[in-house]
Write a protein that holds these residues in place. Structure first.
Motif: not given
Length: 187
Positions: A1-8, A19-24, A11-15
């Motif tokens: 499951m992916a996540y999103v947050c407002e960082i500015g 597998g073993k990778q965290t993609i930002v 501007q948003r950051a998706y996480l």
């Protein structure tokens, strides 16, 4: 499951954990402009939902895995794994929301460029006719200019022993058949 947050503002950051990778992925948009940047970090599979915090130097994302905790610093569109865990005392926690997908691009893709049409071959230039303006007269072959009682003239034969390559301008010897700098055949 992916996540999103407002960082500015805008501007948003998706996480996402694949597998073993965290993609930002950071995505920012303003009137007439959109930017997106992604980076992948080896963290292992998440064992808890990520957390995000705003501190004086930007946004810190906390990732918890079976290998331990990882912290990713986001400042504008740049991001990087932090070498040691930061002090989150006084940091404001940012709410994360689950999303079904991470946008791969906010902008529609550009159309491929069309090949250029072949150009017509250039026609040889006609010799330039002498120009006159008041008491000034100028002609190109041979190049000469007269104004009042002054005259400037450049014939094909250059006075003295100086000779130059017509291709690159390097000085060449009168006996040279080819330019030593560019290889152009000399006349």
């Amino acid at each position: 499951m992916a996540y999103v947050c407002e960082i500015g503002t805008g501007q948003r950051a998706y996480l996402d954990n694949q597998g073993k990778q965290t993609i930002v992925t950071t995505a920012s948009s303003s009137l007439g402009q959109q930017q997106q940047s992604s980076q992948s970090f080896v963290t292992g599979s998440w064992t808890a939902s990520p957390e995000s915090f705003r501190n004086a130097s930007g946004v810190v994302v906390k990732i918890t895995t079976s290998q331990g905790q990882y912290f990713i610093q986001i400042q504008g569109n740049s991001m990087g794994m932090m070498a040691e865990s930061p002090s989150l005392q006084g940091a404001q926690q940012i709410q994360l929301q689950q999303v079904d997908y991470i946008p791969t691009s906010l902008m529609p893709p550009m159309e491929p460029m069309k090949p250029m049409e072949p150009m017509e071959p250039m026609k040889p230039m006609e010799p330039m006719k002498p120009m006159k303006m008041g008491d000034m007269e100028m002609s190109m072959n041979p190049m000469q200019m007269r104004m009042g009682n002054m005259e400037l003239r450049m014939d094909k034969a250059v006075s003295g022993t100086h000779r130059f390559c017509s291709q690159c301008g390097t000085e060449v010897s009168p006996s040279d058949r080819f330019c030593s700098a560019c290889g152009h055949r000399l006349q």
